[in-house]
Each structure stands twice: as structure tokens, then as C-alpha cells.
Write an enzyme that holds these catalytic residues in place. Structure first.
Site, PDB file in Angstrom:
ATOM      1  N   VAL A 195       0.822  -1.203   0.000  1.00 37.17           N
ATOM      2  CA  VAL A 195       0.000   0.000   0.000  1.00 37.17           C
ATOM      3  C   VAL A 195       0.865   1.266   0.000  1.00 37.17           C
ATOM      4  CG1 VAL A 195      -1.639   1.324   1.404  1.00 37.17           C
ATOM      5  CG2 VAL A 195      -1.995  -1.114   1.019  1.00 37.17           C
ATOM      6  N   CYS A 210      -5.583  -9.420   3.030  1.00 40.84           N
ATOM      7  CA  CYS A 210      -6.700  -8.569   3.472  1.00 40.84           C
ATOM      8  C   CYS A 210      -7.945  -9.327   3.900  1.00 40.84           C
ATOM      9  CB  CYS A 210      -7.037  -7.579   2.367  1.00 40.84           C
ATOM     10  SG  CYS A 210      -5.716  -6.394   2.123  1.00 40.84           S
ATOM     11  N   PHE A 247     -17.306 -10.856  -8.814  1.00 40.99           N
ATOM     12  CA  PHE A 247     -17.029 -11.547  -7.551  1.00 40.99           C
ATOM     13  C   PHE A 247     -17.986 -12.703  -7.281  1.00 40.99           C
ATOM     14  CE2 PHE A 247     -13.809 -10.727  -4.406  1.00 40.99           C
ATOM     15  CZ  PHE A 247     -13.027  -9.834  -5.104  1.00 40.99           C
TER      16      PHE A 247
END
Ligand SMILES: NC(=O)c1ccc[n+]([C@@H]2O[C@H](COP(=O)([O-])OP(=O)(O)OC[C@H]3O[C@@H](n4cnc5c(N)ncnc54)[C@H](O)[C@@H]3O)[C@@H](O)[C@H]2O)c1
Length: 438
Positions: free
Chosen positions: A11, A266, A255
Site C-alpha cells: 500500500v 486482506c 465476484f
């Protein structure tokens, strides 16, 4: 504009490079000296499409710097982004020690107004803790300096991180002062040229949005895995079911892909952390508990299929794995299904031959000599009694089945991502099994 980003992982490094690309002067800070040394030599420690080129160019042009000390740049920056890790504690709740350590460092060393922006995924209430820590440090120094905290959760997807950061679906920013709001608006303005997708909220809502988003995505995966497993039992085809339900605009088609379980840095940890946050409030997140259970079970589905194919006796069998990373386009193996399956195969007495286009070094770092590292996908299949497809890398999509068949000891394929055509494989003489299809 000058900012610091503390924590130069997936990140932090992607955010730093993308802000620098927009002309911001960014200093990336990390306590990992080796990582900072590599970056300072123009080497990027992680694989992420488009990242290396962007890091190297902005570094060369002086907009991106690397250091191990926040104090090198704190006096010059308007905002400090905290993008350090928040791994799960033993009980599944997020470990905030790194986040609070950054707050402490800021409080101990700041000499002018800054906004401390938390980009790491943190439970509701963390910004308040960060605020208390900074205030304590300022009080200990007997100085009064104005500051703000803000929450700016990151939604980038590994494997498409640069693209996601450069043109985000939305940017969520939780603030509690107009000054911080303006600063964040200015910083993100270059990313909002065509469409203003920045959503300002209060801080607890911003913190919650990140967990709710990841939990919703994990729920869709586990739901589809449950449906897929049932499809197999009742003679339905999950691919058709997926298309049939995805065509409903209330559901949408994204998804809905079943597979061999979600992994990564995550979903597993964020689902656990949200369950734990709820528990601390005396509330049970029953749906998410089931999401986790289904996922744990799903990681073993391929091993179970393999084991029953060989009558429960896998001793001495050679098993090839295509794909090690938790998904394609990344070398990240955190919580990857491959790790669970490798452990099961080794415990059952198998020899494991692995190939992944980019995660081989990461696998070596984690597992050493426990498995055999193949030169390429065909080499992995050499002499194998079964081949397991675990990661949907594009290069695995259209292999030469004739070569595979000649290479393997037995033509047995278990497809954990449903990327192959059952008819084609069976016509080619393979025993073929996938997820939720006949
Ligand atoms: N990886 C993703 O796809 C992703 C996406 C969205 C959000 N997040 C969240 O962002 C956060 C960071 O994730 P990541 O995957 O980049 O983690 P990471 O483990 O790749 O990187 C974290 C970095 O922080 C450094 N660090 C730790 N303590 C420090 C300190 N006190 N000072 C300076 N550096 C320090 C570590 O050395 C490490 O390099 C996590 O909360 C994660 O949940 C991750």
C-alpha cells in the site's frame, strides 16, 4: 506539496509512487533497512504490474525519496500517511502496535501542523487512539501544536494496484476538521479530473467502510463456494448458475467466481477483525463467522478430491502445483491456499513440484527445500501423478495438453479456478475435476 508515507509495503509504495506521479513530493519511510536500501538502488522488492517503472522514474526525477527515519522529512511535510501493517492478533483483532508507534513518532517529533492520515485497515475507534497518543506526546514535550487525524482506507487490489490507485472507483476520507478536508481534497484532486469520486465521511464511518467492503466481497466468494459445492452434489453447473444470477442487476456479475478459497493479506484478516470488533461490543457477526468457516473448508477441497481419487493413499505420489500466489499478478503468498495444500500434500507423503510465474522466490523464502521448484509449468508436471491448478495466471489458461499428458505420469488434473473446459480435458484422456461442475 510534500507528504510522508510511513510503511513502504504494497500500500505505502504504490500510494507513494502514484502521488509522486501526480507531482507530489513524497518521502517513503520504512523501518526495514534492507527494503529502503533496495529501493534507494532503484530495485522494487515486490511484484506489481507497472510499479517498478513508476518508482524508478519518480525516484530518478527526485519526487520520490526513501528513508528509514521519519524525522528526515517530518519538518517539511503537510501530511503523514500511515500505511504500516495491521496483522491479526492471536484473537483475530487487528494489531495496532505499528499504527500507534507511527503516531508516537509523529507526536514526539512534529514541529508544525500536520494531518496524520491512517491508510492501513484499522478498526473503528483507531483514529481516536492515534489522536490520544499524539496529544500525550505533545503534552510530554510541553508544546502546543495543532494537528488533525484522518482516515483514508485503501481499496487497491494487488495485481492491479497502480491502476486502482490512479483511477479509483472511489476515495473515502474520514475527517473531523475543515482544514484536513481541504488538504485531502487538494491532494486527491489530480486523481479526480474526470469524475469526482471522493467521499468525505466522519472518521468512524470511513474506518467501517473498509471492513464492510472487504467482508461483503469475502461473503460473495464463500457464498459462491457453498453454492458450487452443492451444485456438484445435485448435478448442476456452477458456471451456468453464476451467469444466471449475475445477470440480475441487483446482484451483478462481479465476484461470483467459486474457487479453492480466498487468501491474501486482506480478506482473511479483515473478516476476522470485524468479527472481533463486534464481539468486543457483545455482538456476534453470524454471517461472517460462516464466511470464514466456509473459506477454511474450501482451501481443503482440492486435497480431498485428490485424496479420494487415489483411494485415500497419497504416499509416494508426485503432485504438481501450477500457481502459488493467492491470486494472479502478484507474488504475495500471505494466507494463500497453496500453503495449506502443500502442507497437506507433504503430510500425506507426496513429493510436490511447484511453478508460479513470479512467486517462486517468495515460496522459497517460506518453505525452503520442502518442495521442488520447477523451471516452468511443464517441468512442474514432469512425472506427476496429478496436477493442481491453484492460481489463475493467464499463462496457465491454454497449455498444450498433449505435452502435459506426455509429461505426466498419470493424466489427472484438479482445477481450483474452473479455467479449463471439462469436455476438452476428458476428450484428451484426462481425469478432470473442478469446483461446482460435473
Ligand atoms: N496489500 C493490500 O492489498 C492492501 C489493500 C488495502 C489495504 N491494505 C492495508 O494496508 C496496510 C498495509 O498493508 P501492506 O500489504 O502494504 O503491508 P506490508 O506488510 O506489505 O507493509 C507494511 C510495511 O510497514 C513497515 N513498518 C512497520 N512498522 C513501521 C514503522 N513503525 N515505521 C515504518 N515502517 C514500518 C514494514 O516494515 C512493512 O514494510 C494494512 O493495514 C493492510 O490491511 C492492504
Amino acid at each position: 506539496m510534500k507528504i510522508a508515507i510511513v510503511g513502504t509495503g504494497y500500500v505505502g509504495l504504490v500510494s507513494g509512487a502514484c502521488f509522486a506521479e501526480m507531482g507530489v513530493e513524497v518521502t517513503c519511510v520504512d523501518i526495514n533497512e534492507e527494503k529502503i536500501k533496495m529501493l534507494s538502488e532503484g530495485k522494487v522488492p515486490i511484484y506489481e504490474p507497472g510499479l517498478e517503472e513508476m518508482v524508478v522514474r519518480n525516484f530518478r526525477e527526485g519526487r520520490l525519496k526513501f528513508t528509514t527515519r521519519l524525522t528526515d522529512c517530518l519538518d517539511e511535510v503537510e501530511a503523514v500517511f500511515s500505511a504500516v501493517g495491521t496483522p491479526p492478533d492471536e484473537d483475530g483483532s487487528a494489531d495496532l502496535s505499528y499504527v500507534l508507534q507511527v503516531a508516537r513518532e509523529v507526536g514526539q517529533n512534529m514541529n508544525h501542523y500536520v494531518v496524520l492520515v491512517t491508510k492501513s485497515t484499522v478498526p473503528v475507534g483507531t483514529a481516536q487512539k492515534v489522536k490520544v497518543v499524539i496529544a500525550e506526546e505533545l503534552a510530554a514535550r510541553k508544546v502546543e501544536i495543532e494537528f488533525d487525524v484522518a482516515s483514508n482506507p485503501e481499496f487497491l487490489k494487488e495485481g492491479a494496484a497502480v491502476k486502482d490507485f490512479m483511477s479509483p472507483d472511489r476515495v473515502v476520507v474520514g475527517v473531523e476538521s475543515e482544514r484536513a478536508r481541504k488538504l485531502m481534497q487538494r491532494l486527491y484532486a489530480p486523481f479526480m479530473m474526470t469524475n469526482n469520486r471522493i467521499l468525505f465521511t466522519d472518521i468512524p464511518s470511513a474506518e467501517m467502510i473498509k471492513y464492510a467492503a472487504n467482508s461483503m466481497l469475502a461473503t460473495r466468494i464463500s457464498f459462491m463456494n457453498d453454492i458450487a459445492n452443492l451444485c456438484e452434489l445435485v448435478g448442476a453447473d456452477v458456471n451456468m448458475v453464476r451467469k444466471g444470477i449475475g445477470a440480475d442487476t441487483r446482484i451483478g456479475s462481479k465476484f461470483l467466481y467459486p474457487g479453492c478459497g480466498y487468501g491474501g493479506s486482506c480478506f482473511p484478516k479483515d473478516v476476522k477483525a470485524l468479527i472481533q470488533t463486534a464481539r468486543q461490543q457483545g455482538y456476534e457477526m453470524r454471517v461472517l463467522q460462516a464466511v470464514e468457516e466456509v473459506n477454511e473448508r474450501q482451501k481443503s477441497v482440492l486435497f480431498q478430491k485428490l485424496s479420494s481419487h487415489f483411494g485415500g493413499d497419497l504416499k509416494g505420489k508426485t503432485v504438481a502445483l501450477w500457481g502459488l500466489a493467492f491470486k494472479a499478478e502478484t507474488d504475495d503468498m500471505r494466507e494463500a491456499t497453496s500453503l495449506v495444500i502443500i502442507r497437506q500434500l507433504l503430510d500425506a507423503g507426496c513429493e510436490v513440484r511447484v511453478f508460479d510465474p513470479v512467486a517462486m522466490n517468495e515460496c522459497r523464502r517460506r518453505l525452503g527445500d520442502a518442495v521442488t521448484y520447477a523451471k516452468d509449468m511443464y517441468d512442474a508436471a514432469l512425472g506427476a501423478d496429478a496436477l493442481l491448478l491453484l492460481t489463475e495466471w493467464k499463462q496457465f489458461r491454454l497449455p498444450s495438453w498433449e505435452v502435459v499428458r506426455r509429461t505426466m505420469n498419470q493424466p489427472v488434473v484438479f482445477d481450483g479456478r474452473n479455467i479449463y473446459d471439462p469436455e476438452e480435458l476428458r476428450a484428451g484422456g484426462f481425469h478432470y475435476s473442478s469446483i461446482g461442475r460435473q
